[in-house]
Design a protein around this motif. Structure first.
Motif: not given
Ligand SMILES: Cc1cc2nc3c(=O)[nH]c(=O)nc-3n(C[C@H](O)[C@H](O)[C@H](O)COP(=O)(O)OP(=O)(O)OC[C@H]3O[C@@H](n4cnc5c(N)ncnc54)[C@H](O)[C@@H]3O)c2cc1C
Ligand code: FES
Lengths: 168, 295
Positions: A7, A64, B7, B9, B29-33, B36, B53, B107-108
């Protein structure tokens, strides 16, 4: 994943002041995109799990870890990497020069990340205490310098920008 | 590159609900911390992801007409700490989430992700428990509200059904007006560290600051999920603001907590932490309320 199932998504963002567009694999991190598509190799791959800060960039002005940020999320964002700190003729910015002057660099792997966070800190124009600076820099690791010189580089630049005398 | 199967979105909350129904195996998945990292570790490798996100409608903090404070689930920790409404009314929450990881993680990382991962050590959880927070969930049948204590079903398990996502965290006016709170995180390092134990105490003192009119004590890592020290709260409500009351808190909370041994800390050490941290957080919460404990 087989080739044909891949993708891709078009991502347009501003990188170091220039509008850029590319097609990215949805599985790519922002680190992958910045390094592979744009050759911005100041964005380092350290741990790739958000622990070390080597991959730090500013997104809309905030620091970030780009390794745990999906590249597709960068669409519409304003991204700054260390390369964006250089002046028009390649001059170093004050904070980069301070890292050199204070020997805040040894192997250099973690320096770009530190400098990007320092850039965000300094741009607030505030005077921070040592404890506040330590906390603001705590998302970065460095195994060479022992942090003291990094603190000094950031602190000296902060005082200089504010036109205040550096307390010895 | 992450090992992601596909993925999707979401471009609105309704679209997210639709995607969740269409892809029942997919992970939000929001911020993914968390997500991921789990993909890197292999635990969530090769899965389909639904990214929320991009849903800016779930970002930000608002005070509603009835005084309820609404925190959008995608609001990042740093935006919570910096928010003027939080600083004015819920400073304890801003302080608590300012202890998550380091600046870049703040931040994330989102408060929705911090509560939906169902983890007992989540830095926002004990404070949200001690604030009687209510979770707003949006799904195929519309919106439902669940008190945070009931939202946690077990380690890593929260009350989210097919097609549902968390959209807001609500703090009612009665839960914060007149209260002051303090959060303590105990860890081996000052930053980039998961809590060994976390304790958040909220108090409401009488007008003369001599009596504890109400107290709410929330814990992280004092059990498999965050918890409230209900027994202690019942004992302490109405007690004098004093050193004896504080000692009593330290003793009574041992009835409420049930920590276990882990590589981070032994059970008896955690019990000791639960007791000491409650006393210290109580002292601070009293001080922030304008009261004083004579020592
Ligand atoms: C280096 C590092 C340090 C960390 N330190 C800390 C720490 O000190 N304290 C701490 O508490 N945490 C810490 N964390 C964990 C993490 O940052 C937090 O738990 C964060 O709040 C997760 O939010 P997120 O948006 O990134 O979640 P994600 O990874 O996107 O999601 C987490 C989980 O929640 C689900 N989810 C997310 N949002 C929603 C929603 N709106 N509706 C339904 N389900 C949802 C996801 O499916 C997933 O299961 C750390 C993480 C890293 C990588
Ligand atoms: S490489 Fe991103 S934090 Fe270490």
């Amino acid at each position: 994943m087989t080739e044909d199932m891949r993708q891709f998504k078009q991502v347009t963002c501003t990188i170091n002041g220039v509008r850029r567009t590319t097609m990215v694999d949805v599985r790519a991190s922002l680190t992958d995109m910045l390094r592979n598509d744009y050759r911005l190799t100041s964005v380092k791959k350290g741990c790739e799990v958000g622990e070390c800060g080597a991959c730090t960039v500013l997104i809309d002005g905030e620091a970030f870890d780009s390794c745990i940020y999906l590249a597709v999320w960068a669409d519409g964002k304003d991204i700054l990497t260390l390369e964006g700190l250089e002046g028009p003729s390649g001059e170093l910015s004050d904070i980069q020069q301070a890292f050199i002057d204070e020997t805040a660099i040894q192997c250099g792997l973690y320096s770009p990340g530190f400098i990007m966070t320092a850039k965000e800190i300094l741009d607030t124009g505030k005077l921070y205490t040592d404890d506040e600076l330590r906390k603001l820099l705590s998302g970065h690791l460095c195994r060479c310098t022992g942090y003291e010189n990094i603190m000094k580089a950031v602190k000296k630049t902060m005082y200089k920008r504010l036109g205040k005398k550096y307390p010895d | 590159m992450y090992d992601i199967k596909a993925l999707y979105e979401a471009d609105s909350v309704q679209h997210a609900v639709q995607l969740l129904l269409e892809h029942p195996e997919a992970v939000i998945i929001a911020g993914g911390s968390d997500v991921l990292i789990k993909i890197r570790e292999g635990k969530l490798a090769g899965r389909e992801l639904i990214s929320i996100y991009g849903l800016d409608e779930l970002r930000g903090i608002r005070k509603e007409e009835d005084g309820t404070i609404r925190i959008g689930s995608l609001t990042s920790f740093r935006h919570i700490t910096a928010d003027p409404i939080i600083r004015k009314h819920l400073s304890v929450l801003g302080e608590a989430v300012d202890m998550v990881g380091g600046p870049q993680i703040r931040s994330i990382g989102t408060i929705g992700g911090n509560t939906c991962n169902g983890v007992t050590s989540a830095d926002s959880a004990s404070t949200l428990f001690s604030l009687d927070a209510v979770i707003e969930i949006t799904g195929p049948d519309g919106i439902r509200l669940v008190p945070i204590e009931q939202f946690y079903l077990g380690p890593g398990k929260v009350d989210l059904r097919a097609g549902e996502l968390q959209t807001s965290i609500l703090i009612a006016k009665d839960s914060y007006i007149g209260y002051k709170g303090h959060y303590i995180k105990y860890g081996m390092r000052n930053a980039m560290e998961i809590a060994t134990t976390g304790c958040s105490v909220n108090v409401k003192l009488s007008r003369d600051k001599k009596t504890v009119r109400d107290i709410r004590i929330g814990y992280g890592v004092a059990g498999p999920v965050p918890l409230r020290a209900r027994h202690t709260e019942d004992v302490i409500r109405g007690c004098a603001v004093s050193a004896e009351t504080r000692s009593r808190i330290g003793e009574e909370v041992r009835e409420d907590v049930h920590p276990r041994d882990s590589w981070r800390a032994a059970k008896d050490f955690r019990e000791h932490l639960c007791s000491t941290m409650a006393m210290r957080a109580f002292t601070e919460a009293v001080r922030k309320s304008g009261g004083e404990i004579d020592d």
